[in-house]
Design a protein around this motif. Structure first.
Motif, PDB file in Angstrom:
ATOM      1  N   UNK A 286      23.673  94.828  63.588  1.00  0.00           N
ATOM      2  CA  UNK A 286      22.958  96.095  63.726  1.00  0.00           C
ATOM      3  C   UNK A 286      21.701  95.954  64.583  1.00  0.00           C
ATOM      4  N   UNK A 287      21.077  94.800  64.570  1.00  0.00           N
ATOM      5  CA  UNK A 287      19.870  94.584  65.374  1.00  0.00           C
ATOM      6  C   UNK A 287      20.201  94.123  66.787  1.00  0.00           C
ATOM      7  N   UNK A 288      21.129  93.195  66.917  1.00  0.00           N
ATOM      8  CA  UNK A 288      21.337  92.496  68.190  1.00  0.00           C
ATOM      9  C   UNK A 288      22.465  93.046  69.043  1.00  0.00           C
ATOM     10  N   UNK A 289      23.272  93.946  68.534  1.00  0.00           N
ATOM     11  CA  UNK A 289      24.412  94.465  69.309  1.00  0.00           C
ATOM     12  C   UNK A 289      23.920  95.018  70.654  1.00  0.00           C
ATOM     13  N   UNK A 290      24.566  94.593  71.718  1.00  0.00           N
ATOM     14  CA  UNK A 290      24.194  95.053  73.045  1.00  0.00           C
ATOM     15  C   UNK A 290      24.438  96.560  73.160  1.00  0.00           C
ATOM     16  N   UNK A 291      23.523  97.232  73.765  1.00  0.00           N
ATOM     17  CA  UNK A 291      23.557  98.678  74.037  1.00  0.00           C
ATOM     18  C   UNK A 291      23.345  99.515  72.787  1.00  0.00           C
ATOM     19  N   UNK A 292      24.053  99.178  71.683  1.00  0.00           N
ATOM     20  CA  UNK A 292      24.073 100.058  70.524  1.00  0.00           C
ATOM     21  C   UNK A 292      23.174  99.583  69.374  1.00  0.00           C
ATOM     22  N   UNK A 293      22.634  98.389  69.444  1.00  0.00           N
ATOM     23  CA  UNK A 293      21.853  97.851  68.344  1.00  0.00           C
ATOM     24  C   UNK A 293      20.408  98.329  68.345  1.00  0.00           C
ATOM     25  N   UNK A 294      19.701  98.035  67.244  1.00  0.00           N
ATOM     26  CA  UNK A 294      18.319  98.487  67.069  1.00  0.00           C
ATOM     27  C   UNK A 294      17.411  97.992  68.196  1.00  0.00           C
ATOM     28  N   UNK A 295      17.551  96.721  68.552  1.00  0.00           N
ATOM     29  CA  UNK A 295      16.674  96.180  69.593  1.00  0.00           C
ATOM     30  C   UNK A 295      16.817  96.938  70.907  1.00  0.00           C
ATOM     31  N   UNK A 296      18.042  97.166  71.343  1.00  0.00           N
ATOM     32  CA  UNK A 296      18.263  97.821  72.633  1.00  0.00           C
ATOM     33  C   UNK A 296      17.934  99.311  72.582  1.00  0.00           C
ATOM     34  N   UNK A 297      18.268  99.965  71.490  1.00  0.00           N
ATOM     35  CA  UNK A 297      18.086 101.414  71.417  1.00  0.00           C
ATOM     36  C   UNK A 297      16.649 101.802  71.118  1.00  0.00           C
ATOM     37  N   UNK A 298      16.002 101.077  70.202  1.00  0.00           N
ATOM     38  CA  UNK A 298      14.706 101.528  69.688  1.00  0.00           C
ATOM     39  C   UNK A 298      13.550 100.559  69.909  1.00  0.00           C
ATOM     40  N   UNK A 299      13.826  99.330  70.339  1.00  0.00           N
ATOM     41  CA  UNK A 299      12.748  98.337  70.434  1.00  0.00           C
ATOM     42  C   UNK A 299      12.629  97.744  71.830  1.00  0.00           C
ATOM     43  N   UNK A 300      13.083  98.489  72.823  1.00  0.00           N
ATOM     44  CA  UNK A 300      12.974  98.089  74.230  1.00  0.00           C
ATOM     45  C   UNK A 300      13.600  96.726  74.511  1.00  0.00           C
ATOM     46  N   UNK A 301      14.664  96.415  73.766  1.00  0.00           N
ATOM     47  CA  UNK A 301      15.395  95.176  74.001  1.00  0.00           C
ATOM     48  C   UNK A 301      14.717  93.928  73.478  1.00  0.00           C
ATOM     49  N   UNK A 302      13.607  94.095  72.769  1.00  0.00           N
ATOM     50  CA  UNK A 302      12.824  92.938  72.324  1.00  0.00           C
ATOM     51  C   UNK A 302      13.190  92.564  70.889  1.00  0.00           C
ATOM     52  N   UNK A 303      13.567  91.312  70.649  1.00  0.00           N
ATOM     53  CA  UNK A 303      13.869  90.904  69.270  1.00  0.00           C
ATOM     54  C   UNK A 303      12.595  90.742  68.443  1.00  0.00           C
ATOM     55  N   UNK A 304      12.732  90.828  67.147  1.00  0.00           N
ATOM     56  CA  UNK A 304      11.576  90.652  66.266  1.00  0.00           C
ATOM     57  C   UNK A 304      11.043  89.224  66.358  1.00  0.00           C
ATOM     58  N   UNK A 305       9.731  89.111  66.183  1.00  0.00           N
ATOM     59  CA  UNK A 305       9.072  87.810  66.107  1.00  0.00           C
ATOM     60  C   UNK A 305       8.462  87.658  64.711  1.00  0.00           C
ATOM     61  N   UNK A 306       8.344  86.414  64.271  1.00  0.00           N
ATOM     62  CA  UNK A 306       7.797  86.150  62.951  1.00  0.00           C
ATOM     63  C   UNK A 306       6.712  85.086  63.029  1.00  0.00           C
ATOM     64  N   UNK A 307       5.602  85.355  62.368  1.00  0.00           N
ATOM     65  CA  UNK A 307       4.472  84.445  62.386  1.00  0.00           C
ATOM     66  C   UNK A 307       4.631  83.324  61.370  1.00  0.00           C
TER      67      UNK A 307
END
Length: 521
Positions: A286-307
Motif C-alpha cells: 500500500x505504501x510502495x506500489x508504483x503509481x498507486x501507492x501512498x508514497x507516489x500518490x500522496x507523498x511525492x514519491x518519498x518513502x518514510x524516514x525514521x529517526x
C-alpha cells in the motif's frame, strides 16, 4: 468485422509473430491484426499480479504492537498522567454545545448491549460510534497533549479508539485493566510520534490525523485479538483509506472540523480493524506500489524516514498543555503575554498603551498560526497566535471561554492584533527539531505609545515540557480537578481523585470500572 475478430481464439502456445500470421491467414484486416499484436504485447508486459511481501513499515508496526515489551517506568507514569489529563479535557469539552450536538448514537435513543460508555454522558454505543464520541470530546478544546516534530499532532487523540474498544471488550467479560490502556497509549503515542519525527505530512497538505488512524488501527487490532498478519492488513487499510486535507486548520477555511477530525480518525480505525477481523484482506504494498501507492500518490514519491526504532520515547517526551487551551506553538508566547500584562499593570498602564508587539517564534508557528484579518469562529481563534497573545495582554487570562463569539466581540482584541507581527528566530526553529531539546520558544518585545520599550520576555520551554515536568505535575492535577468539578459532586470528585492518584491500584482496575467513574447515570 471487429466483433468477429474478437471471437477468434488465440492459441496460447504461439509467439506474438505466429499469432499475427495465424490471424492474417483467417483474412482479418491488417490494421486489426496490428492492434491485436499491440494488445498482446501490452498484456505480455503488464502489471504483475503476484502479491509482494508486506511493506517494511507495516511489518515494523505490527512487530512493535505484538512483540515489544514496554519496560519504562517513566513511560507508564507519564501515560497515567496523560490518561488523567485526556479524560479531563474530554469532560471540559462537554461544556460546549457545539461539541455535544455531535455526540450520541446515530439513531437517537439507541443503547448497545455491552457497548462503549462515553465519559461525562449516559451514552452506551457501539465501539465505532463510541470512538468518535470519545475522540471528539478529547480534542474539542485543543487542550490535550502534543508532540511536535516534522509533523505535529496530539497522540492522546488515540485514546478515543483505545478506550472505546477496551471498555466494550471489558463489558463483554474480557479481563482488560487500566494497565492495558496505558500500554496501548504508550504504543499509539510511539507509532504516531515515530512517524512524525522526520516525515512532514503537512507539507503535502495532509492532516496529522492520518497518524491517529494508523496508530489507533494498530493498537486496537491487538486488543481485538487480531493476529500479527491481520494487524498488517488492518494498518494497510488505514493507509489506503481516504486521508484528511489539512485545509480545515488554515485560513481561510479554519473551522470546527479540526475539533472532530481525530474522533473521525478513531472511529475509522476501529471500523477498519473490525472489518479485517471479519476477513477483509490487506494491501501488502500500500505504501510502495508504483503509481498507486501512498508514497507516489500522496507523498511525492518519498518513502518514510525514521529517526529511531519504536520504543517509548514519545510518551516519555510528550508535551502537556497545562496552563492554556491554546495551539501548542503559541503556549510560550501566551505565558510571556501574561508576564507582560503584569508588568503593564505594575507600571499603571494597560494594553491601550501598546504601540507594537513583535513575536520572535519558530518557523512552524509562522506556517500554522500566524493569521491576519477577521477570525470567524472558535476554531479560527485558538489557532491564531495574534489572538492568543492579544487576549491575555488585555485581560490577563486565556481560558476556553476566551474564544467564544461573545468574548471575541470586544473591539480591543482586533485593534491589538493589528499591532502584532511575527518574525522567525532561526535558533528557535533549530532547537524545535533538536531531539535533546524539542523546545517551543517564543519571545515578546513590546513598545509603548510613549516610546518606552519593555524588556523582551522570552520563554523557551512551556510548563508542560519534560524539562519542566516537576513544576507541571501539580498544575496538571489542578487542571484535572477543575475539569471534573463541573460534572460531579464533591464526594464523587474525591473518589475519582483517590482512584487516579493511586498508580498501583489504578493499573489493576478493570477498564469498565474505570470508565464507570466518569459516566452519568
Amino acid at each position: 468485422m471487429l466483433s468477429v475478430f474478437r471471437r477468434v481464439p488465440r492459441p496460447f502456445n504461439r509467439s506474438i509473430n505466429a499469432s499475427i500470421s495465424y490471424r492474417s491467414s483467417l483474412g482479418v484486416p491488417s490494421n486489426l491484426v496490428l492492434r491485436a499484436a499491440a494488445r498482446a504485447m501490452s498484456v505480455h508486459h503488464g502489471e504483475s499480479a503476484i502479491r509482494p511481501e508486506p511493506d517494511k513499515v507495516l511489518k515494523d508496526i505490527a512487530d512493535y504492537v505484538h512483540n515489544y515489551q514496554v519496560t519504562s517506568d517513566l513511560a507508564f507514569e507519564t501515560a497515567r498522567l496523560c490518561l488523567i489529563d485526556t479524560i479531563g479535557c474530554g469532560l471540559e469539552g462537554l461544556n460546549f454545545p457545539e461539541c455535544t450536538k455531535l455526540l450520541g448514537p446515530v439513531v437517537e435513543g439507541t443503547i448497545v448491549p455491552n457497548g462503549t460508555k462515553v465519559p461525562g454522558t449516559n451514552y452506551q454505543l457501539d465501539p465505532i460510534r463510541g470512538a468518535f464520541n470519545i475522540g471528539t470530546i478529547i480534542r474539542w478544546l485543543d487542550f490535550n497533549d502534543c508532540f511536535l516534530a516534522a509533523e505535529w499532532g496530539h497522540p492522546s487523540d488515540n485514546l478515543g479508539a483505545i478506550l472505546a474498544v477496551a471498555d466494550h471488550l471489558a463489558r463483554q467479560g474480557q479481563p482488560l485493566t487500566v494497565r492495558d490502556i496505558l500500554e496501548g497509549m504508550i504504543k499509539a503515542h510511539e507509532i504516531q510520534g515515530g512517524l512524525a519525527l522526520l516525515n512532514s505530512f503537512n507539507r503535502v497538505g495532509l492532516d496529522h490525523v492520518v497518524l491517529v488512524k494508523v496508530a489507533s488501527t494498530a493498537v486496537v487490532s491487538k486488543l481485538l485479538g487480531l493476529s500479527h498478519s491481520q494487524t498488517i492488513d488492518a494498518v494497510s487499510q488505514a493507509w489506503v483509506d481516504g486521508q484528511s486535507l489539512r485545509t480545515y486548520r488554515h485560513a481561510p477555511n479554519t473551522g470546527p472540523r479540526k475539533s472532530w477530525a481525530a474522533g473521525d480518525a478513531c472511529s475509522r480505525a476501529v471500523n477498519l480493524a473490525l472489518l479485517v477481523k471479519k476477513g477483509e484482506l490487506g494491501l501488502p504494498s500500500v505504501l510502495t506500489a508504483k503509481t498507486w501507492g501512498f508514497y507516489d500518490v500522496l507523498f511525492k514519491g518519498k518513502p518514510f524516514e525514521f529517526q529511531m526504532p519504536f520504543g517509548s520515547y514519545i510518551m516519555e517526551n510528550v508535551l502537556f498543555k497545562i496552563s492554556y487551551p491554546a495551539e501548542f506553538h503559541a503556549q510560550t508566547a501566551v505565558e510571556a503575554a501574561h508576564t507582560i500584562h503584569k508588568q503593564l499593570k505594575a507600571l499603571g498602564k494597560s494594553s491601550d498603551d501598546i504601540k507594537s508587539v513583535r513575536i520572535r517564534t519558530q518557523e512552524a508557528a509562522i506556517r500554522i498560526i500566524d493569521k491576519q484579518g477577521p477570525l470567524d469562529n472558535f476554531a479560527d481563534r485558538d489557532h491564531a497566535i495574534s489572538y492568543m497573545v492579544a487576549y491575555p495582554l488585555i485581560f490577563g487570562e486565556l481560558t476556553s471561554n476566551s474564544y467564544t463569539d461573545s468574548s471575541a466581540a470586544d473591539p480591543r482584541i482586533d485593534a491589538l492584533r493589528a499591532k502584532i507581527h511575527c518574525v522567525e528566530d532561526n535558533a528557535f526553529s533549530v532547537n524545535y527539531h533538536e531531539p535533546s531539546k524539542r523546545s517551543i520558544g517564543n519571545a515578546l518585545l513590546v513598545e509603548l505609545n510613549d516610546g518606552t520599550v519593555l524588556n523582551e520576555v522570552e520563554v523557551e520551554y512551556p510548563v508542560g515540557h519534560k524539562r519542566r515536568r516537576e513544576e507541571g505535575i501539580p498544575l496538571l492535577m489542578e487542571k484535572f480537578k477543575r475539569h471534573i468539578s463541573a460534572h460531579f459532586n464533591e464526594a464523587h470528585q474525591q473518589k475519582i481523585l483517590a482512584t487516579v492518584t493511586d498508580a498501583q491500584s489504578l493499573s489493576k482496575l478493570p477498564v469498565d470500572k474505570f470508565t464507570d467513574l466518569f459516566v452519568k447515570a
